[in-house]
Write an enzyme that holds these catalytic residues in place. Structure first.
Site, PDB file in Angstrom:
ATOM      1  N   SER A 127       0.830  -1.202   0.000  1.00  0.00           N
ATOM      2  CA  SER A 127       0.000   0.000   0.000  1.00  0.00           C
ATOM      3  C   SER A 127       0.864   1.252   0.000  1.00  0.00           C
ATOM      4  O   SER A 127       1.973   1.254   0.561  1.00  0.00           O
ATOM      5  CB  SER A 127      -0.900   0.006   1.243  1.00  0.00           C
ATOM      6  OG  SER A 127      -1.508   1.271   1.435  1.00  0.00           O
ATOM      7  N   TYR A 152      -2.420  -0.341   9.897  1.00  0.00           N
ATOM      8  CA  TYR A 152      -2.615  -0.859   8.536  1.00  0.00           C
ATOM      9  C   TYR A 152      -1.319  -0.718   7.743  1.00  0.00           C
ATOM     10  O   TYR A 152      -0.847  -1.678   7.120  1.00  0.00           O
ATOM     11  CB  TYR A 152      -3.746  -0.101   7.843  1.00  0.00           C
ATOM     12  CG  TYR A 152      -3.881  -0.437   6.375  1.00  0.00           C
ATOM     13  CD1 TYR A 152      -4.317  -1.702   5.974  1.00  0.00           C
ATOM     14  CD2 TYR A 152      -3.558   0.501   5.398  1.00  0.00           C
ATOM     15  CE1 TYR A 152      -4.429  -2.021   4.627  1.00  0.00           C
ATOM     16  CE2 TYR A 152      -3.668   0.188   4.045  1.00  0.00           C
ATOM     17  CZ  TYR A 152      -4.105  -1.070   3.666  1.00  0.00           C
ATOM     18  OH  TYR A 152      -4.212  -1.391   2.343  1.00  0.00           O
TER      19      TYR A 152
END
Length: 334
Positions: A127, A152
């Site tokens: 990501s 995350y």
């Protein structure tokens, strides 16, 4: 190829699965169909894949070690594309355990499956959030990313480290893809485009964080899928130029690579809002709010490595991509 896609009921996974099936590959899809967002949307995505006789769905959680191991042993996949993850920066603050279970324990099970069944190539989703406190733009896979600001992001950075370890210990070809703000038809309901479109059509205010002073490298779903497919066919090898005295994070002395997949063009959030207004033919009521914990003010992808190794550069304009989404949304919901 015989391909396993984890997160096959997800936004990217289902779109990738459809493209691979259309190209004639045998696709196995794994998903746990959790209720993080509308399960009916996930089932509708799967329904598109289930029209192909070469698709098989496995209802399974990545954290199920024995179940994942049995699946790998039974099928013998050529390529694995790991897109399953607990997504969302803000939700990682509310429910950190979900990120540990899915993104770290689950990814460990995937690595073990690939190791024990000699998978030819593992491609996995990282990501843009891994860039964290970095402010040097554009973000490059050659930059250090040791300062994430959400669990995350940290879990995705951990995936990159775990994959490198398996590449080193077991010669597993592994490629990590840092996706930049993916949007388009069949998208996630917790993402800005979906939330903004729904609110504007309902005449409700949209929440715009950091008082609108945000930039995102919005990347259209078809560009993401094309990038993934190009990378799937580009199996990494040891980088002969890699120098342990001055190591670049993007490659290694083992079959390991990292790529950004982004549009290489940061767009001010308010320009994105205006594109949605234009596509809908309606004005937005805006509720300006401060920057949320875990969010970064800007993202911008350097895709030079992707271009050099695959010959592909994402290029869909935001105005075009937003119009495609709005057309899909009106057809699906309105």
């Amino acid at each position: 190829m015989k391909v396993l896609i984890t997160g096959a009921a997800g936004f990217i996974g289902s779109t990738l699965g459809l493209r691979l099936l259309q190209e004639g590959h045998e696709v196995h899809g794994l998903d746990n169909l959790n209720d993080y967002y509308d399960v009916n949307l996930k089932k509708a995505r799967l329904a598109r894949l289930e029209t192909f006789s070469t698709f098989r769905f496995h209802l399974l959680d990545l954290a199920d070690r024995d179940g994942v191991a049995a699946l790998f042993q039974a099928q013998g996949f050529d390529t694995v594309v790991n897109l399953a993850a607990q997504a969302g920066v803000r939700y990682s603050i509310e429910n950190p355990a979900a990120y540990v279970d899915s993104n770290m324990v689950g990814f460990g099970n995937i690595l073990e499956g690939c190791r024990h069944t000699k998978v030819g190539h593992l491609v996995y989703a990282s990501s843009s959030s891994v860039y964290g406190l970095n402010t040097q733009m554009p973000f490059s896979v050659r930059h250090n990313v040791d300062h994430p600001i959400s669990l995350y992001a940290a879990s995705k950075k951990a995936n990159e480290l775990m994959a490198h370890t398996y590449s080193y210990l077991y010669n597993l070809p592994a490629t990590g893809l840092r996706f930049f703000t993916v949007y388009g038809p069949w998208g996630r309901p917790d993402m800005a485009l979906f939330l903004f479109t729904k609110a504007i059509l309902a005449g409700e205010p949209i929440k715009v964080f950091n008082n609108g002073q945000m930039q995102r490298d919005f990347t259209y779903i078809d560009d993401i899928v094309e990038g993934v497919i190009r990378v799937m066919k580009t199996i990494p090898e040891a980088d002969p130029l890699w120098d342990p005295a001055a190591p670049t994070p993007s490659s290694s002395c083992v079959p390991y690579r990292l790529y950004n997949i982004g549009n290489n063009q940061p767009v001010p959030l308010m320009d994105f809002v205006h594109a949605i207004e234009e596509a809908l033919g309606s004005k937005a009521f805006i509720d300006y709010l401060p920057l949320q914990a875990g969010d970064v003010p800007a993202t911008y992808a350097d895709v030079n490595d992707l271009i050099a190794d695959t010959g592909f550069k994402p290029s869909t304009p935001v105005s075009e991509g937003v119009q495609h989404f709005v057309d899909w949304y009106r057809g699906y919901y309105v």
